[in-house]
Enzyme design. Sequence first.
Site, PDB file in Angstrom:
ATOM      1  N   ASP A   1      -1.239  20.081  17.488  1.00 54.31           N
ATOM      2  CA  ASP A   1      -0.955  21.429  18.002  1.00 54.31           C
ATOM      3  C   ASP A   1      -0.547  22.416  16.906  1.00 54.31           C
ATOM      4  OD1 ASP A   1      -1.514  20.489  20.546  1.00 54.31           O
ATOM      5  OD2 ASP A   1       0.589  20.152  21.065  1.00 54.31           O
TER       6      ASP A   1
ATOM      7  N   HIS B   1      -9.276  11.288   0.493  1.00 48.10           N
ATOM      8  CA  HIS B   1      -8.350  10.154   0.598  1.00 48.10           C
ATOM      9  C   HIS B   1      -7.060  10.528   1.327  1.00 48.10           C
ATOM     10  CE1 HIS B   1      -5.846   6.797  -1.275  1.00 48.10           C
ATOM     11  NE2 HIS B   1      -6.894   6.161  -0.795  1.00 48.10           N
TER      12      HIS B   1
ATOM     13  N   LYS C   1       3.239   4.383  -1.308  1.00 51.80           N
ATOM     14  CA  LYS C   1       3.363   5.232  -2.496  1.00 51.80           C
ATOM     15  C   LYS C   1       4.680   5.985  -2.367  1.00 51.80           C
ATOM     16  CE  LYS C   1      -1.300   4.881  -1.873  1.00 51.80           C
ATOM     17  NZ  LYS C   1      -1.885   4.257  -0.682  1.00 51.80           N
TER      18      LYS C   1
ATOM     19  N   LYS D   1      -4.414  11.125   4.118  1.00 51.63           N
ATOM     20  CA  LYS D   1      -4.162  10.500   5.421  1.00 51.63           C
ATOM     21  C   LYS D   1      -3.198  11.408   6.187  1.00 51.63           C
ATOM     22  CE  LYS D   1      -4.354   6.871   2.179  1.00 51.63           C
ATOM     23  NZ  LYS D   1      -5.603   6.300   2.319  1.00 51.63           N
TER      24      LYS D   1
ATOM     25  N   ASP E   1      16.998   9.755  -8.730  1.00 45.29           N
ATOM     26  CA  ASP E   1      18.440  10.066  -8.627  1.00 45.29           C
ATOM     27  C   ASP E   1      18.916  10.145  -7.177  1.00 45.29           C
ATOM     28  OD1 ASP E   1      18.619  10.143 -11.364  1.00 45.29           O
ATOM     29  OD2 ASP E   1      18.622  12.320 -11.526  1.00 45.29           O
TER      30      ASP E   1
ATOM     31  N   HIS F   1       0.810  -1.213   0.000  1.00 49.60           N
ATOM     32  CA  HIS F   1       0.000   0.000   0.000  1.00 49.60           C
ATOM     33  C   HIS F   1       0.850   1.274   0.000  1.00 49.60           C
ATOM     34  CE1 HIS F   1      -3.336   2.643   1.713  1.00 49.60           C
ATOM     35  NE2 HIS F   1      -3.912   2.039   0.688  1.00 49.60           N
TER      36      HIS F   1
END
Length: 484
Positions: free
Chosen positions: A409, A402, A226, A404, A231, A224
Amino acid sequence: MEQIYHILTLVGIGIYWLLVAGVTLRVVLKRKAVSVSLSWLMIIYIIPIVGVLCYFLFGELNLGRKRAERAKVMFAPFEQWFRSLMDCQAHNPQGMGAHITKIDELCNHRMGIPALSGNTLTLQNSPSDILNSVIKDIESAQTSIYMVFYIWHPGGLTDAVASALIRAARRGVEVKLLLDSAGSARFFRSHWVNMMREADIHLVEVMHVNVLRIFLNRLDLRQHRKIIVIDEKIAYTGSMNMVDPAYFKQDSGVGQWIDVFVRVTGPTVNVLSAIHAWDWEFETGERRLPAIPECQLDPLEHHHPIQVVPSGPGMPENLISQVLTLAMHQARKSVCITTPYFVPSADLLATIKMTAQRGVSVDIILPEKNDSYMVQWASRAFYEELMQAGVRIHEFHGGLLHTKSVVIDQKFCLIGTVNIDMRSLWLNFELTLAVDDEQFTKQLYWQQCDYMRQSKTIDAKQWKQRSLGHRFKERLFYLFSPLL
């Protein structure tokens, strides 16, 4: 003949109950969280046969023999690589803020990964800006491009990314691409597979879904993460899959997917490269450890420490869950959470409630419509007790939110691929960044505020008046929380 049928029926019932008793004993002996064990037992008893089958398919972390053996031998060399970073100038515990210091200590002791300073971060929230930025960096690549994604969906600007990768490979850039088999199923049926392989792109289908091996490998264990590393100098991560939202799930009835990505430069890029190398070896057996990053820091610049927190089979259990808990325990004024899938464990739910009960302002932003019907109703099973504890819940109506993210604070944040559900926190290969950068955190918080402006805040009094059918669906799908 009737006697034979009667005997066969009794034998069948006896075998079934022996099977149920055996699975029950296995659930108890596995010493899972009590709430998870009880949920599985209810599923097994309430749904005959299907419940037992579901437990065999989804109840235990089964990697398959080769991957399990590989995961055991991988940890030591990667841990040694991570620990070598502690001696570089970019690891500067004295210059870290209070929030990230404890997380740095936790990750140091559990996996050897230190928080590193000397980074620059750019928050990107427009799909076209994100994809065009990735294309531009790919076109400038000189030596290597490493990617891992759960979903790669052909269409729109995603095809321009694929074309840029092919051109890069043809000019001699090494391209290694890991794509999850289930999430990227449509990509693997497309013409892009042959075009990429003909251009010498190293394309690997991760966690291959094979019906013939459903009892040997857990089907819902997914890659899951990404990550893009270019380089060893530029990296991207965040919630967005390799999709153009204008061409993705247009018939799902939830609107376009709303995501953010983070572009990173500095020593943390090499750590993200090492996580890609971990995933590459886990799947292929080929080792590729990146170079140790240059750790020179300019004393006149802001240092922006980042702690990379990975999870997945072979890595320390519950590490991201512990980081979430530790971050919320340190909150003094506010916590704001965005997640598309909200099915927390009992421990995490208790932490969120306690944070609100000690006077901290807690906001949770969820999508009003979800692409998972079961998750949508299971999430709502938590609303009432959260609101009783003082948590404000907002349902976003501008698409499928979507992103996350967790902002503490307005000074410290967590951002990455992790949903607040059992699969993300216990099962899947995930990644989050703990960021000690007040300016970046404020940008993320302003993004969260924009989400709240496009949301409806749930009214506690009105929520108590919801229908009996509404309540029934909440409780029904809550029983399936171990699968969600």
